[in-house]
Design an enzyme around this catalytic site. Sequence first.
Site, mmCIF file in Angstrom:
data_model
loop_
_atom_site.group_PDB
_atom_site.id
_atom_site.type_symbol
_atom_site.label_atom_id
_atom_site.label_comp_id
_atom_site.label_asym_id
_atom_site.label_seq_id
_atom_site.Cartn_x
_atom_site.Cartn_y
_atom_site.Cartn_z
ATOM 1 N N SER A 136 -46.040 -48.481 46.236
ATOM 2 C CA SER A 136 -46.014 -47.165 46.856
ATOM 3 C C SER A 136 -44.609 -46.937 47.389
ATOM 4 C CB SER A 136 -47.034 -47.143 48.003
ATOM 5 O OG SER A 136 -46.969 -45.923 48.681
ATOM 6 N N LYS A 162 -46.366 -45.270 42.718
ATOM 7 C CA LYS A 162 -46.981 -44.196 43.505
ATOM 8 C C LYS A 162 -45.890 -43.504 44.298
ATOM 9 C CE LYS A 162 -49.894 -44.271 47.574
ATOM 10 N NZ LYS A 162 -51.160 -44.764 48.125
ATOM 11 N N LYS A 164 -44.923 -40.582 47.107
ATOM 12 C CA LYS A 164 -45.424 -39.726 48.173
ATOM 13 C C LYS A 164 -44.869 -38.320 47.924
ATOM 14 C CE LYS A 164 -47.448 -42.844 50.930
ATOM 15 N NZ LYS A 164 -48.842 -42.757 51.394
ATOM 16 N N ASP A 189 -49.246 -39.253 45.966
ATOM 17 C CA ASP A 189 -50.076 -39.297 47.178
ATOM 18 C C ASP A 189 -49.564 -38.255 48.159
ATOM 19 O OD1 ASP A 189 -51.658 -39.859 49.347
ATOM 20 O OD2 ASP A 189 -50.920 -41.905 49.660
ATOM 21 N N GLU A 214 -53.589 -38.307 44.971
ATOM 22 C CA GLU A 214 -54.357 -38.879 46.069
ATOM 23 C C GLU A 214 -54.381 -37.951 47.275
ATOM 24 O OE1 GLU A 214 -53.017 -42.807 46.933
ATOM 25 O OE2 GLU A 214 -54.300 -43.031 48.668
ATOM 26 N N ASP A 239 -58.737 -41.049 49.621
ATOM 27 C CA ASP A 239 -58.302 -42.157 50.473
ATOM 28 C C ASP A 239 -58.878 -41.885 51.863
ATOM 29 O OD1 ASP A 239 -56.898 -43.849 52.202
ATOM 30 O OD2 ASP A 239 -54.905 -43.322 51.494
ATOM 31 N N LYS A 263 -59.569 -49.070 51.031
ATOM 32 C CA LYS A 263 -58.756 -49.816 51.990
ATOM 33 C C LYS A 263 -59.719 -50.515 52.935
ATOM 34 C CE LYS A 263 -54.687 -46.835 51.964
ATOM 35 N NZ LYS A 263 -54.021 -45.689 52.631
ATOM 36 N N GLY A 291 -52.541 -49.810 50.129
ATOM 37 C CA GLY A 291 -51.873 -50.611 51.147
ATOM 38 C C GLY A 291 -51.648 -49.826 52.422
HETATM 39 MG MG LIG Z 1 -53.016 -42.584 50.542
#
Ligand SMILES: [Mg+2]
Length: 368
Positions: A136, A162, A164, A189, A214, A239, A263, A291
Site C-alpha cells: 500500500s 495499492k 491511495k 483505496d 476500496e 474495508d 483486517k 494492513g
Molecule cells: Mg482501506
Amino acid sequence: MKIKEVTIRHLKMKLKNPFSTSFGTFVDKEFLLLEVTDERGTIGFGESVAFDAPWYNEETLKTNWHMLEDFLIPLILNKEIQHPDELGELFKGIRKNYMAKSAIEGAIWDIYVQQTNQSLAQALGGKKEKIEVGISLGIQETLEKQIEVVDKAIKDGYKRIKLKIKPGWDVEMLRILREKFPDIPMMADANSAYTLEDVGILKQLDEFNLMMIEQPLASDDIIDHAILQKQIKTPICLDESIHSLEDARKAIELGSCGVINIKIGRVGGISEAKKIHDYCEEKGIPVWCGGMLESGIGRAHNIALTSLANFVMPGDTAGSKHYWEQDIIEPEVIVDDGYITVPQESGTGYKANLDAIEGYTIASKTYK
Ligand SMILES: [Mg+2]
C-alpha cells in the site's frame, strides 16, 4: 490456560517513510502492545491497530487503553480459557471496541498455539506455504514521486500495488500510472473520500483495469455502496464498513461489494476474521488481508491468517524493512520476490525482540 498477568505498553516507532492517506500524514506509528502471561509462564503478544487519532475509525490508542484496563483485562484475569474462540462469548457484553478486543485475542492465540505445539497458520487451517504480498503506497507530493515509489515497489517484487486516492488525486494520477505500468495488478483505496455525487469520477476509473476500488463511500455505509456498485464495473472492496460476519453477510446480500478486505483488528480478532473468510469463500467473494502499519507482532498474525485458501489476492503485508529501521520481532518479516514464507513451527514463527520493544516503549502498566 489461566491468565495471570497482562502488561499494556504504549510504543512509538518511527516510520522509515512518512505515510499519507486522504486524512493526513504519519511520521511515527504509536500503538499499544499487549503482553499476556498464563499460569505456566507462557507469554503471548497481541497488537492493537488503533491509531493515535480517530481518522480510520472511532477507536484510538487511549480509548483502547481505557477499554482494556477497565473492562477487558478484568474479564480475562484468572479465567480458565480452553480456546481463543471463547473470547467472543466472554466479551459479548461489551459493544464494539473491536481493536481493543483483538489485541487481547491475538495474545491468547499466541499462547494457545505455543501450548498446543502448532503454528498459528495450522491452527487456523491455513494450507499455503507462502503468500503473495502487495504493498500500500501513500499519496505522494508529486506525480513524479508517485511514479518513482511504484517503480521501486515493482522492482522490489511486490505483486500488487495499492494507491491511495482522494478527490483531485485520482483519474489523472491513475491514468498516468496505468500507462507507465500497464500490467501490474493495481487497486485504489479512497478511505471514504467520495460520495454518490462523485459517481461520474468513479465511473471513469473503470478504464484503468483496477482489481478493485476500496471503500470509496462513507466509512459506515453499505447502502450507497450497493447503489454505486450497480453503476461501475470495477469491483468495490469494503474495508471500514465491515466489523463482523453479520456486516459481511448484509453487504454481500445487498450487492455492496465484490471483494472484502479483512483486517483482524477491525473485526475484533482472528476468530471473527476466520469466520468472515469462511463465509466469503462459501459465497464466492474473494478476500485479502489489509494492513494497518502494524509492527511485526500484528504482521505475524496477518501472515498466518493469509495462509487460508480464500485469501486469493495479495495482502498489504509488506516486509519489516519497508516500514522500520528495526522491527520488534526476530526474525523480521522478509519478502522474497514478492512472497513471504508462512512459518510452520510452533507459535507465530516470530519471537518478540524484548530489547527493541523496551526501546520503543514510552509508557507501560501491568495488571494482575
Ligand atoms: Mg482501506
